[in-house]
Design a protein around this motif. Sequence first.
Motif, PDB file in Angstrom:
ATOM      1  N   ARG A 136      42.286   5.369  55.853  1.00 20.05           N
ATOM      2  CA  ARG A 136      41.186   5.155  54.902  1.00 20.05           C
ATOM      3  C   ARG A 136      40.284   6.385  54.846  1.00 20.05           C
ATOM      4  NH1 ARG A 136      43.427   1.904  51.576  1.00 20.05           N
ATOM      5  NH2 ARG A 136      43.624  -0.283  52.246  1.00 20.05           N
ATOM      6  N   GLY A 137      40.130   7.088  55.966  1.00 21.78           N
ATOM      7  CA  GLY A 137      39.329   8.303  55.965  1.00 21.78           C
ATOM      8  C   GLY A 137      39.927   9.384  55.095  1.00 21.78           C
ATOM      9  N   ARG A 138      41.237   9.531  55.127  1.00 14.91           N
ATOM     10  CA  ARG A 138      41.899  10.533  54.272  1.00 14.91           C
ATOM     11  C   ARG A 138      41.729  10.177  52.794  1.00 14.91           C
ATOM     12  NH1 ARG A 138      44.832  14.102  57.318  1.00 14.91           N
ATOM     13  NH2 ARG A 138      45.743  13.395  59.286  1.00 14.91           N
ATOM     14  N   ASP A 169      31.042  15.362  55.537  1.00 15.48           N
ATOM     15  CA  ASP A 169      30.917  14.265  56.494  1.00 15.48           C
ATOM     16  C   ASP A 169      32.271  13.591  56.731  1.00 15.48           C
ATOM     17  OD1 ASP A 169      29.015  12.922  58.172  1.00 15.48           O
ATOM     18  OD2 ASP A 169      29.312  11.142  56.927  1.00 15.48           O
ATOM     19  N   CYS A 170      33.072  13.457  55.672  1.00 10.38           N
ATOM     20  CA  CYS A 170      34.416  12.884  55.829  1.00 10.38           C
ATOM     21  C   CYS A 170      35.277  13.765  56.739  1.00 10.38           C
ATOM     22  CB  CYS A 170      35.088  12.734  54.464  1.00 10.38           C
ATOM     23  SG  CYS A 170      34.694  11.196  53.620  1.00 10.38           S
ATOM     24  N   LEU A 171      35.163  15.075  56.570  1.00 11.94           N
ATOM     25  CA  LEU A 171      35.916  15.990  57.432  1.00 11.94           C
ATOM     26  C   LEU A 171      35.510  15.813  58.894  1.00 11.94           C
ATOM     27  CD1 LEU A 171      35.734  19.188  55.199  1.00 11.94           C
ATOM     28  CD2 LEU A 171      37.847  18.006  55.883  1.00 11.94           C
ATOM     29  N   ARG A 172      34.210  15.657  59.119  1.00 10.81           N
ATOM     30  CA  ARG A 172      33.717  15.455  60.487  1.00 10.81           C
ATOM     31  C   ARG A 172      34.252  14.171  61.099  1.00 10.81           C
ATOM     32  NH1 ARG A 172      30.364  11.334  62.530  1.00 10.81           N
ATOM     33  NH2 ARG A 172      29.290  11.387  60.520  1.00 10.81           N
ATOM     34  N   VAL A 173      34.181  13.084  60.351  1.00 12.60           N
ATOM     35  CA  VAL A 173      34.654  11.787  60.849  1.00 12.60           C
ATOM     36  C   VAL A 173      36.152  11.835  61.118  1.00 12.60           C
ATOM     37  CG1 VAL A 173      34.986   9.374  60.231  1.00 12.60           C
ATOM     38  CG2 VAL A 173      32.804  10.482  59.756  1.00 12.60           C
ATOM     39  N   LEU A 174      36.910  12.422  60.192  1.00 13.71           N
ATOM     40  CA  LEU A 174      38.357  12.520  60.385  1.00 13.71           C
ATOM     41  C   LEU A 174      38.708  13.346  61.613  1.00 13.71           C
ATOM     42  CD1 LEU A 174      40.176  12.994  56.945  1.00 13.71           C
ATOM     43  CD2 LEU A 174      40.725  11.356  58.748  1.00 13.71           C
ATOM     44  N   SER A 175      37.987  14.429  61.825  1.00 13.91           N
ATOM     45  CA  SER A 175      38.292  15.286  62.970  1.00 13.91           C
ATOM     46  C   SER A 175      38.128  14.522  64.273  1.00 13.91           C
ATOM     47  CB  SER A 175      37.386  16.519  62.963  1.00 13.91           C
ATOM     48  OG  SER A 175      36.061  16.202  63.353  1.00 13.91           O
ATOM     49  N   GLN A 176      37.087  13.726  64.357  1.00 17.98           N
ATOM     50  CA  GLN A 176      36.834  12.956  65.575  1.00 17.98           C
ATOM     51  C   GLN A 176      37.932  11.925  65.812  1.00 17.98           C
ATOM     52  OE1 GLN A 176      33.384  10.241  65.627  1.00 17.98           O
ATOM     53  NE2 GLN A 176      32.784  11.209  67.551  1.00 17.98           N
ATOM     54  N   MET A 177      38.347  11.252  64.748  1.00 21.98           N
ATOM     55  CA  MET A 177      39.378  10.226  64.903  1.00 21.98           C
ATOM     56  C   MET A 177      40.734  10.848  65.233  1.00 21.98           C
ATOM     57  SD  MET A 177      38.410   7.311  62.087  1.00 21.98           S
ATOM     58  CE  MET A 177      38.641   8.385  60.684  1.00 21.98           C
ATOM     59  N   LEU A 178      41.046  11.971  64.619  1.00 28.46           N
ATOM     60  CA  LEU A 178      42.321  12.636  64.902  1.00 28.46           C
ATOM     61  C   LEU A 178      42.390  13.081  66.355  1.00 28.46           C
ATOM     62  CD1 LEU A 178      42.677  14.688  61.613  1.00 28.46           C
ATOM     63  CD2 LEU A 178      44.230  12.880  62.391  1.00 28.46           C
ATOM     64  N   TRP A 179      41.279  13.588  66.872  1.00 28.69           N
ATOM     65  CA  TRP A 179      41.263  13.921  68.295  1.00 28.69           C
ATOM     66  C   TRP A 179      41.534  12.683  69.145  1.00 28.69           C
ATOM     67  CZ3 TRP A 179      37.711  11.608  71.577  1.00 28.69           C
ATOM     68  CH2 TRP A 179      37.887  11.935  72.912  1.00 28.69           C
ATOM     69  N   SER A 180      40.954  11.552  68.748  1.00 25.80           N
ATOM     70  CA  SER A 180      41.088  10.323  69.541  1.00 25.80           C
ATOM     71  C   SER A 180      42.535   9.868  69.655  1.00 25.80           C
ATOM     72  CB  SER A 180      40.246   9.199  68.929  1.00 25.80           C
ATOM     73  OG  SER A 180      38.873   9.534  68.965  1.00 25.80           O
ATOM     74  N   GLU A 192      44.674  19.521  64.602  1.00 24.87           N
ATOM     75  CA  GLU A 192      44.133  19.215  63.282  1.00 24.87           C
ATOM     76  C   GLU A 192      42.689  18.750  63.390  1.00 24.87           C
ATOM     77  OE1 GLU A 192      45.004  16.566  59.242  1.00 24.87           O
ATOM     78  OE2 GLU A 192      46.203  16.215  61.055  1.00 24.87           O
ATOM     79  N   GLY A 193      42.386  17.994  64.440  1.00 22.56           N
ATOM     80  CA  GLY A 193      41.015  17.532  64.618  1.00 22.56           C
ATOM     81  C   GLY A 193      40.044  18.689  64.758  1.00 22.56           C
ATOM     82  N   ARG A 194      40.407  19.691  65.579  1.00 22.50           N
ATOM     83  CA  ARG A 194      39.543  20.857  65.745  1.00 22.50           C
ATOM     84  C   ARG A 194      39.409  21.630  64.422  1.00 22.50           C
ATOM     85  NH1 ARG A 194      36.538  22.799  70.329  1.00 22.50           N
ATOM     86  NH2 ARG A 194      35.980  24.950  69.876  1.00 22.50           N
ATOM     87  N   SER A 195      40.508  21.761  63.695  1.00 22.70           N
ATOM     88  CA  SER A 195      40.487  22.489  62.435  1.00 22.70           C
ATOM     89  C   SER A 195      39.566  21.822  61.423  1.00 22.70           C
ATOM     90  CB  SER A 195      41.907  22.588  61.867  1.00 22.70           C
ATOM     91  OG  SER A 195      41.903  23.162  60.584  1.00 22.70           O
ATOM     92  N   LEU A 196      39.632  20.490  61.312  1.00 27.31           N
ATOM     93  CA  LEU A 196      38.774  19.780  60.365  1.00 27.31           C
ATOM     94  C   LEU A 196      37.309  19.839  60.787  1.00 27.31           C
ATOM     95  CD1 LEU A 196      40.842  16.607  59.380  1.00 27.31           C
ATOM     96  CD2 LEU A 196      40.691  18.816  58.236  1.00 27.31           C
ATOM     97  N   ALA A 197      37.053  19.865  62.103  1.00 32.51           N
ATOM     98  CA  ALA A 197      35.671  19.972  62.572  1.00 32.51           C
ATOM     99  C   ALA A 197      35.061  21.299  62.132  1.00 32.51           C
ATOM    100  CB  ALA A 197      35.628  19.843  64.089  1.00 32.51           C
TER     101      ALA A 197
END
Length: 890
Positions: free
Chosen positions: A442-444, A461-472, A478-483
Amino acid sequence: MSQVNRPIGSDADGTGAVSGGKMAMGVIDQSEQTALLERETVLAGLLRELPATAQRPGRLVLLSGEAGVGKTSVVRRFGAIVSDEVGARVLVGRCEPLVTPRPLGPLVDLAAQLGDSVERALARALIESSGHQLFDCVLAELQRSAAPTVLVFEDVHWADEASLDLIRFLARRIETVPVLIVITYRGDEVGRTHPLTVLLGDLAPSPLVRRIAVDRLSRGAVAELAWGRDLDPDELHRVTGGNPFFVTEALAAGGGVPPTVRAAVQGRLARLSMTAHATVEALAVIGPTEEAAGLAWRIVPGGRHGIAEALENGLLQSDGRAVGFRHELARLAVLDLIPMFRRVELHRAVLAELVDGGRTSDHLAQIVQHAEQAGDDAALLHYAPLAGERAAAVGSHREAAAHFERALGFAEQLSGADRLAVLASARREHYLSGDLDAAISRGRQALAAHQGVKDRRAEGDCLRVLSQMLWSVGQTEEGRSLAVQALRVLQPLPPSAELARAYANMVELSFVTGDSISVLRYEQAALDLAETLELADVAASVEYYATAARLQVSDDGWAELIEIRDRVVANGWLEQLPILTVLAPGLAAYRHDPSRAIPLLDEAEALVRDHDMWGFLVAVSGVRAYALLQAGDWVAAEAEAESMRCDPQWGGNLGVAVLGLLRARRGDPGAWSDLDAALAWYLAPYPARVGPLFEARAEAAWLAGDDECAIAEASRGLAGVVPMSDPWQAGSLACWIYRAGGSPPTGPAAEPYALELSGHWDAAAAAYDQRGLPYDAALARLDGDVDAVRDALATFTALGAEPAADRARARLRAMGERRGTRRQRASTRRNEHALTDRQQDVLELLRDGMSNAKIAQRLVLSRHTVSHHVSAVLGKVGVASRTELLASRS
């Protein structure tokens, strides 16, 4: 767990139909053990009432319980015990659910066992329709018995009047007979006009009459039965109500409504009038709610009378506030039997009643349910988001996500702004419930939508939220890249809350990837902006990770972490809660501090459960398994790791590595498959996340005698280590290189490892012991004198660590020692059941009849840990339940 089949000879099918043929008294199959779980108190109560000698007055026990609860199984087990251990005579007579009951049916079953005189008197009584002489004859025969007698009348709610008269006759003379009469009946089927009710009233004043109720199974017992199955024990307990028959049938069916239950319900429905039948159908469609009865009255003409009839029939029950089915499976079975067109009509009728009643805000979840089942798309689209918001507000995140998903099923009918709002809500609720894959999906979608309308702030903000979830979920690159991308999007814009959260996200990701320099770089920018914009939640998150980063070097800051966590909880900052709750105990476990980690894990589990964030339990479980392994409680560690194997996030669970390391330490096959699976899940080799995995791999290689591989695996874990890295992880990896005969690189090392690396094995062992790490202390003692190595051997043997024990034996032989350097035979290790010292303690307390709570209090353990110990002990001793364990004592 082996397949559980339908109990042969159980007291009923759980809904009114009689079960299959009876088994001989004392014979118990695997499925019947289901009904014997948590029955120790009932069995003990029956045993207390058994006359010990011919001089003791008899007793009458009224054993009640709903259909399927296991009364017959309890009586059968009781009969086997008193027959074998006391030499009592056990006589069983049964009543049957016939249209017209058999005259004196129970006595017909057992007359031959009472002797020729009773048989002749019974024959005359059946011909002459008079039982007085027969009753005297039965009494005389019981009085002549030299041994105590157990006389069982089963299912007397189906008894004829003559059988009830016989029970009344014997009860009034029970003080003259060394007999224990056990009467079983279904209390839920005995209404105020039932003939048995009169008998129970007559018996009430007698001091020789006892009442014992057989209750449903607890959630813990259901979880034990479901162990190893792909079934949610909480859901299984909910739908079955803990009824042993339903649990057994549901397990055998693997989910859904078992055919036997459906057939039994159909039989009960057939005995209802048309009005009562229609009312029961309406209640099945309405579902379990306190207002179900009122809705049914308004939908079905004559519904009040229909409910009364169904209550008398036993298909429904009432607690004084609400009317409903005794078990959710019974309701589902009724639903299955309603034709589809009739079901849709009922859903439409219920929906209209709820909407027209003017209290829609109180019934949002029910309105959505009935709108969906009635096919009313307009109502569903209107009410589903409202229901999602209500569920989210009270912390029901799984339910909230489900409601938002229903609304997204009609996304093409939503305006652009409404669709984005529902997408954001769905993403948030999926995340909070732990369904990270759905949250990322849903974030994507939300990110693509914001990019499409060129809303840069929302995009960032979507990029930030996605980065956190991808790391999880382990997608760290990819999480670091989106952050980083989120910062690039937001920094050119005016200062905003989104930018502050993006800085805070960089602090978090820098910490979890072991990049302490970046933590310092982003910390102040995040705090300054949070202060300017008065974002207390952002400031708390940054302070938490900054404190955790400094704690890794100084071991100072635990109190601050807990204070910040409690502040987050008190303010309801839910998006920070999952990680901030789990991180502190995880950090303690990664720093090899189980005595700190385990209490923190108990708190974390309670917080996650209290806030309906069930998906994060797998992380708590994995860390708990790791901490228990460190503490030397290997059985509990294994059980904890296995308990989450069916979870979708299992692949990223630290418990996978725990299982692999346990196999390596025990010398069992399959260690490397688990260790490889655990490592494959992590895509980036950051020591902060994979250090424990490389510790496990290095040790597994060392235990297998492959020192070269051990050095290579430990060196991989040390890649990227800097002076600011965690000394507990870096030091442990360096020690594995040292133990394998290599030269470890210079780097941070906590005190025990530094001592071991410098050759001070005795001080290192003492430091490990003080930290609560018995296995590590034994490893250090392998470098010591003969007494030290013998101490290490004793520890390894107690833990079942045979490969390490072999290393100790080889070391002793190299030192010229021969005594005690041969392996013990498997049958004589530790004790006859191969129990650890802790398990032996638990076994003795179980034999004393202690509950899990009392065992936990006595041994100063958590109930969670005791539960694992109890399961392991019962399995090793070879019994299926506490009852069987108690019965096996002789």
